[in-house]
Every structure is written in structure tokens, then in C-alpha cells.
Design a protein around this motif. Sequence first.
Motif, PDB file in Angstrom:
ATOM      1  N   GLY A 105      91.246  28.286 -12.196  1.00  0.00           N
ATOM      2  CA  GLY A 105      90.440  27.608 -13.200  1.00  0.00           C
ATOM      3  C   GLY A 105      91.066  26.264 -13.542  1.00  0.00           C
ATOM      4  O   GLY A 105      91.335  25.444 -12.680  1.00  0.00           O
ATOM      5  N   LYS A 106      91.330  26.059 -14.799  1.00  0.00           N
ATOM      6  CA  LYS A 106      91.944  24.801 -15.227  1.00  0.00           C
ATOM      7  C   LYS A 106      93.447  24.917 -15.403  1.00  0.00           C
ATOM      8  O   LYS A 106      94.115  23.942 -15.725  1.00  0.00           O
ATOM      9  N   LYS A 107      93.991  26.117 -15.203  1.00  0.00           N
ATOM     10  CA  LYS A 107      95.417  26.333 -15.421  1.00  0.00           C
ATOM     11  C   LYS A 107      96.180  26.221 -14.102  1.00  0.00           C
ATOM     12  O   LYS A 107      95.783  26.777 -13.082  1.00  0.00           O
ATOM     13  N   ARG A 108      97.295  25.508 -14.152  1.00  0.00           N
ATOM     14  CA  ARG A 108      98.125  25.291 -12.975  1.00  0.00           C
ATOM     15  C   ARG A 108      99.443  26.056 -13.129  1.00  0.00           C
ATOM     16  O   ARG A 108     100.101  25.980 -14.160  1.00  0.00           O
ATOM     17  N   TYR A 109      99.822  26.792 -12.083  1.00  0.00           N
ATOM     18  CA  TYR A 109     101.070  27.555 -12.075  1.00  0.00           C
ATOM     19  C   TYR A 109     102.025  26.918 -11.060  1.00  0.00           C
ATOM     20  O   TYR A 109     101.706  26.838  -9.864  1.00  0.00           O
ATOM     21  N   ARG A 110     103.171  26.480 -11.564  1.00  0.00           N
ATOM     22  CA  ARG A 110     104.130  25.775 -10.701  1.00  0.00           C
ATOM     23  C   ARG A 110     105.158  26.746 -10.125  1.00  0.00           C
ATOM     24  O   ARG A 110     105.616  27.663 -10.814  1.00  0.00           O
ATOM     25  N   TYR A 111     105.560  26.497  -8.872  1.00  0.00           N
ATOM     26  CA  TYR A 111     106.556  27.321  -8.197  1.00  0.00           C
ATOM     27  C   TYR A 111     107.483  26.426  -7.364  1.00  0.00           C
ATOM     28  O   TYR A 111     107.163  25.285  -7.050  1.00  0.00           O
ATOM     29  N   TYR A 112     108.634  26.999  -7.014  1.00  0.00           N
ATOM     30  CA  TYR A 112     109.474  26.444  -5.950  1.00  0.00           C
ATOM     31  C   TYR A 112     109.448  27.453  -4.813  1.00  0.00           C
ATOM     32  O   TYR A 112     109.667  28.655  -5.026  1.00  0.00           O
ATOM     33  N   VAL A 113     109.172  26.999  -3.598  1.00  0.00           N
ATOM     34  CA  VAL A 113     109.102  27.899  -2.442  1.00  0.00           C
ATOM     35  C   VAL A 113     110.124  27.471  -1.393  1.00  0.00           C
ATOM     36  O   VAL A 113     110.439  26.293  -1.253  1.00  0.00           O
ATOM     37  N   CYS A 114     110.644  28.448  -0.673  1.00  0.00           N
ATOM     38  CA  CYS A 114     111.623  28.188   0.382  1.00  0.00           C
ATOM     39  C   CYS A 114     110.967  27.391   1.507  1.00  0.00           C
ATOM     40  O   CYS A 114     109.927  27.787   2.046  1.00  0.00           O
ATOM     41  N   HIS A 115     111.576  26.270   1.867  1.00  0.00           N
ATOM     42  CA  HIS A 115     110.999  25.392   2.895  1.00  0.00           C
ATOM     43  C   HIS A 115     110.986  26.078   4.263  1.00  0.00           C
ATOM     44  O   HIS A 115     110.040  25.918   5.039  1.00  0.00           O
ATOM     45  N   LYS A 116     112.024  26.851   4.556  1.00  0.00           N
ATOM     46  CA  LYS A 116     112.077  27.537   5.848  1.00  0.00           C
ATOM     47  C   LYS A 116     110.981  28.590   5.931  1.00  0.00           C
ATOM     48  O   LYS A 116     110.324  28.743   6.971  1.00  0.00           O
ATOM     49  N   ALA A 117     110.779  29.322   4.835  1.00  0.00           N
ATOM     50  CA  ALA A 117     109.721  30.328   4.821  1.00  0.00           C
ATOM     51  C   ALA A 117     108.361  29.661   4.977  1.00  0.00           C
ATOM     52  O   ALA A 117     107.483  30.146   5.696  1.00  0.00           O
ATOM     53  N   GLN A 118     108.193  28.529   4.317  1.00  0.00           N
ATOM     54  CA  GLN A 118     106.940  27.787   4.388  1.00  0.00           C
ATOM     55  C   GLN A 118     106.722  27.205   5.784  1.00  0.00           C
ATOM     56  O   GLN A 118     105.601  27.132   6.278  1.00  0.00           O
ATOM     57  N   LYS A 119     107.819  26.829   6.437  1.00  0.00           N
ATOM     58  CA  LYS A 119     107.744  26.157   7.734  1.00  0.00           C
ATOM     59  C   LYS A 119     107.702  27.128   8.901  1.00  0.00           C
ATOM     60  O   LYS A 119     107.074  26.851   9.931  1.00  0.00           O
ATOM     61  N   ARG A 120     108.372  28.302   8.742  1.00  0.00           N
ATOM     62  CA  ARG A 120     108.491  29.219   9.869  1.00  0.00           C
ATOM     63  C   ARG A 120     107.845  30.577   9.597  1.00  0.00           C
ATOM     64  O   ARG A 120     106.856  30.925  10.186  1.00  0.00           O
ATOM     65  N   SER A 121     108.433  31.355   8.692  1.00  0.00           N
ATOM     66  CA  SER A 121     107.908  32.709   8.491  1.00  0.00           C
ATOM     67  C   SER A 121     108.304  33.228   7.113  1.00  0.00           C
ATOM     68  O   SER A 121     109.464  33.128   6.712  1.00  0.00           O
ATOM     69  N   TRP A 122     107.343  33.797   6.385  1.00  0.00           N
ATOM     70  CA  TRP A 122     107.616  34.334   5.046  1.00  0.00           C
ATOM     71  C   TRP A 122     108.354  35.667   5.119  1.00  0.00           C
ATOM     72  O   TRP A 122     109.064  36.043   4.176  1.00  0.00           O
ATOM     73  N   GLN A 123     108.174  36.406   6.228  1.00  0.00           N
ATOM     74  CA  GLN A 123     108.719  37.761   6.295  1.00  0.00           C
ATOM     75  C   GLN A 123     110.241  37.804   6.215  1.00  0.00           C
ATOM     76  O   GLN A 123     110.810  38.752   5.665  1.00  0.00           O
ATOM     77  N   ASN A 124     110.906  36.805   6.781  1.00  0.00           N
ATOM     78  CA  ASN A 124     112.369  36.860   6.898  1.00  0.00           C
ATOM     79  C   ASN A 124     113.110  36.253   5.721  1.00  0.00           C
ATOM     80  O   ASN A 124     114.341  36.206   5.727  1.00  0.00           O
ATOM     81  N   CYS A 125     112.401  35.746   4.701  1.00  0.00           N
ATOM     82  CA  CYS A 125     113.062  35.103   3.558  1.00  0.00           C
ATOM     83  C   CYS A 125     113.036  36.018   2.338  1.00  0.00           C
ATOM     84  O   CYS A 125     111.954  36.381   1.855  1.00  0.00           O
ATOM     85  N   PRO A 126     114.222  36.403   1.801  1.00  0.00           N
ATOM     86  CA  PRO A 126     114.242  37.267   0.614  1.00  0.00           C
ATOM     87  C   PRO A 126     113.886  36.527  -0.672  1.00  0.00           C
ATOM     88  O   PRO A 126     113.519  37.146  -1.670  1.00  0.00           O
ATOM     89  N   SER A 127     114.022  35.209  -0.670  1.00  0.00           N
ATOM     90  CA  SER A 127     113.755  34.448  -1.894  1.00  0.00           C
ATOM     91  C   SER A 127     112.275  34.099  -2.029  1.00  0.00           C
ATOM     92  O   SER A 127     111.678  34.249  -3.098  1.00  0.00           O
ATOM     93  N   LYS A 128     111.706  33.583  -0.960  1.00  0.00           N
ATOM     94  CA  LYS A 128     110.299  33.179  -0.886  1.00  0.00           C
ATOM     95  C   LYS A 128     109.943  32.142  -1.946  1.00  0.00           C
ATOM     96  O   LYS A 128     109.814  30.960  -1.656  1.00  0.00           O
ATOM     97  N   SER A 129     109.787  32.559  -3.195  1.00  0.00           N
ATOM     98  CA  SER A 129     109.402  31.610  -4.251  1.00  0.00           C
ATOM     99  C   SER A 129     109.912  32.088  -5.602  1.00  0.00           C
ATOM    100  O   SER A 129     110.304  33.248  -5.758  1.00  0.00           O
ATOM    101  N   ILE A 130     109.912  31.148  -6.567  1.00  0.00           N
ATOM    102  CA  ILE A 130     110.317  31.478  -7.937  1.00  0.00           C
ATOM    103  C   ILE A 130     109.537  30.569  -8.890  1.00  0.00           C
ATOM    104  O   ILE A 130     109.309  29.393  -8.575  1.00  0.00           O
ATOM    105  N   PRO A 131     109.073  31.089 -10.027  1.00  0.00           N
ATOM    106  CA  PRO A 131     108.352  30.250 -10.979  1.00  0.00           C
ATOM    107  C   PRO A 131     109.193  29.061 -11.427  1.00  0.00           C
ATOM    108  O   PRO A 131     110.369  29.208 -11.760  1.00  0.00           O
ATOM    109  N   ALA A 132     108.590  27.876 -11.418  1.00  0.00           N
ATOM    110  CA  ALA A 132     109.334  26.650 -11.717  1.00  0.00           C
ATOM    111  C   ALA A 132     109.897  26.647 -13.129  1.00  0.00           C
ATOM    112  O   ALA A 132     111.061  26.294 -13.343  1.00  0.00           O
TER     113      ALA A 132
END
Length: 521
Positions: free
Chosen positions: A326-353
Motif C-alpha cells: 500500500g502506502k507503507k514502505r518496509y526497509r531492509y538490508y539484504v546480503c549482496h551475495k544472496a541477492q547475487k547468487r543464491s538465497w539458500q546458502n546464506c544464513p543472514s539473508k536480510s534484517i529490518p533496517a
Amino acid sequence: MAKTKRDQNKPPAAVRCAIYTRKSTEEGLEQEFNSLDAQRESAEAYISSQKSEGWVCLKTRYDDGGFSGGNTERPALKRLLEDVVAGEIDVIVVYKVDRLSRSLNDFTKVMEVFDENNVSFVSVTQQFNTTSSMGRLTLNILLSFAQFEREIISERTRDKMAAARRKGRYIGGTPVLGYDVDREKSRLTVNEPEAEQVREIYNIYLEKKSLLATLSEVDQRGWSTKVWTTKKGIERGGQPFDKSRLHKVLTNKTYLGKVTYQDEVHEGLHDAIVDPEIFAQVQQQLEQNRVVQGVPNRKRTPALLKGLLHCDPCGTAMVATYTQKGKKRYRYYVCHKAQKRSWQNCPSKSIPAAEIETYVVDQIREIGQSPKLIKQTIKAVRKKQNEIAQKFAAEQSQLKQSLTTANRELTRQLQRPQGPDIDRLAELQDQIQNAETALRTTLNEQARHQQLEIPDEQIIESLSQFDRLWSSMSIREQSRCLNLLIERVGYNGEDGTVAITLRPTGLEEFLQQTTTEEISV
């Protein structure tokens, strides 16, 4: 006043003469009578001819065998200059002016040392003495020609490499997947198993129409980048593909049988391994994906930990992103390697900003409120500063040694009777350029670090005011402040831990900019 008989018979004062010799390569130095000996013999004969003027030859030898005249990083030259400063020499004698230096800039600096210590300079074969204005003029002209000759050699080498490219020849560099190198003929030859792999990568991309989907398929098949062995027997390559490496394969005109030189594209001597129509379809799909993916990049929300936050398990940065409902935005930090290669192998993945940013800021605030933590922080920073100073010294020593070695080898290559090895020349030029750039960078960084030094008392006083300053800053100023104070924030999604590493000079920089209670953007 006429001289007395006693004055006329008085021998002239001794003029201490040092002989400097140099040879660019080590070739022939093992001989019983080599080039250095020949230079010295001529200089000794010249000194003997000036015996009536009181000239005497010093026994100390200043011989640089295997050193280029393009720089002053030579052991014998350094000893010579030290003895000049110590007042042990009156005249420097060389066989030829370019034995001392082939660089006009370096020679000027050396001559300044000679002038400051009242030392004259003499060239045996060019008959001049720097004590006269005419001698200085002659010297500058001769040295200018020596430097000109050196620059012409470099230009000819570059022109030769450019001409080879335009003729479609391979002139060095990292080989690409799908080809091997025939060094004798300076050309690429098709490696059929690898070529089939390249063609399959193009087909997969046209089927999947996505770099990430193609990358996933390539990973499943266990394919990697080109494996090759250098002339020194060192194995290189064999790295797993990522988006960047995959993109290079999909856009490399070498696979069309072409050779590129700067912005020019020429027909190569090697065979093509990708059909031109398929190559064109891949470029069209890549362009479509670039345009489509570029549309949603709206104005970005400021991220306090941009460039600071890293995923510890993957060893890569975490980048700011968001989702919108809707009009609400949720900010995160995501692992660049997971974003670039594969989400399965990253234990961190993302965290709320907001969560991670609040935690980091609270830790910095706690430092400013606790005298004990402030003292511990200062102690750790000072220790880190000493470590960095030692690191700078070690890096600079290594880079200077690397430059000296590369310059010697470059000189040897250019003076080879059978002509230089073009592959080796390209490697050496890259080495020299990279080393010079790295040396300038580390010297500038060292100078900047040395300028930052603030008393402990001022650090304690200013950090105690951190809370008040923080509240008055804008988002961009707060981001700038954290980048001054923090070197790295590591996040481990496996156990939820956060590790904050302060910048060694961050406190000093922060304090220098907050003396007026303001952080500059």
C-alpha cells in the motif's frame, strides 16, 4: 701579488674523486672483465690525467649492475649520495651522463644534492664539468635526449602492441573460457570442450532470459571460469561464476572471432565459437532486462549503514532495499551475495533496517556516556593506529621492491637482441602501473592518517556531547557521522550477533568536524 717560490712548488689540495658505474641488465656481469669494469677503467684514466690538479681516485666502488636508469632506487647510488652528504667526495666521475640517470626530473634532484654539498660532476666521454654554466647547459641537453630515447622506446612498444591487436593477434592478458593460447603464434586456439560449454551458457540464457536463473543452472552443472597456467607455472582461474563473470561471458566479442582494442573491433586470427545471430539475441535480451529492471529504481530511502553493514557468514556487504505494501514502505538490508547468487546458502539473508540501525546507534551513544568505555576505545584506537603505521611501512617497502624488479625486467626485455617478448611486456607494464598507483594511494593514506592526532582529553569531552549532536543532525549527516566513526558492522544471521569495528582515525576525524558542533555533508 706574485707567488713566492715556496707557493709555486706547493702541491695542489687533494680532490677526492668517486667513480659511479651502472649497467641496466645483469647479462655479462659474471665475466672477469665486464661493462662496469670498462666504465671504471675509463674513469680512472681520466682522473689520472688530472693528477696535476690534485685529483685522486677513491677506492670505494659504486657499481649498480642490473639496475635501470629510469629511477633512483639503486643501492650504489644511495651509498654515493650518503657519502656526498657526509662530505667524503669532491667530484663524481661517470663514463656517460645516462649512467647516472635517464630521467631529467631525477637527475635534477641528484644535482641539487651535489650543489648543496659543493660536489662537481664530470662525464668522461662527453667532456663537460658542471662547475661552468656551459657545462650545465650541455648536461641538460644530453639528459633530455636520454629521457627522450627512453620514452620513444615505450611509445614504440605500445604502438607495436596496438598494431598486433589490429592484425587480430593475441598480445597477452587473461585467456577466456573456450580458448587456449598459442604463444609461439600469438593467437588463440579453440578448446572444444570449453567452447561447447560457452555455447550452452548462451542457450541457457536465451531459455531462462535471466542472469540469476542462468547462474543457478550453471552452478548446478558445476561449471567455473577458465583455468589456465602462467609462464611461471602458477595456476589461475577456476572460480565459480557470479553475475558479473557470467555477464562478461555473454558480452565478450572474442567469441565472434573478433579482437578489441580500446573502442575498436577488428577481425581476429582465431575462430568464432558463438553464432553471430545467437550473440545478437543475447545482447538484445540483456538490454531489455537492463531497461525493465531500471524502471523501479525510484528515489532511494537514506540508509544509515550503507557501505558499513556486512554479512559475516558470506563475507559480503549487505545492501539497502525495501518492500512496499500500500502506502507503507518496509526497509531492509539484504546480503549482496544472496541477492547475487543464491538465497539458500546464506544464513543472514536480510534484517529490518530500523532494528539494526537503532542497535548500532545505541552502541555509539553508550561509548559517549561511559568514561570507562571512552578510555578503552581510545586505547584500542591508538593501538590500531600503530598497527596501521607498521602496515603502511611494510606495504610501501613491498611496492618499491616490486617496482624495482619490474623496471629491471622491462629494461632487459627492451634490450634483448632477438626483440622483446610482447606478452611479458604487457604484463610488466600492467605491474608497473598498478604498483605505482598503489604506492601513491598508500602514501596519501599514510599522510592523511598522520595528520589526524587529537589529545585524549578533547576526545573525552567531545564524545560526552554525542547525544546532543546526534539529535540535531539530518539523516544524511547522521550517515556521514557513522561512516566517520565506524569501519565495519558485521551481522551473523545464524546467531543474531552484531560486531562493530571502529575506524582507527574515526574519532579524530569526527572531533575535527565537530569542534564547531557540525558534521559536514
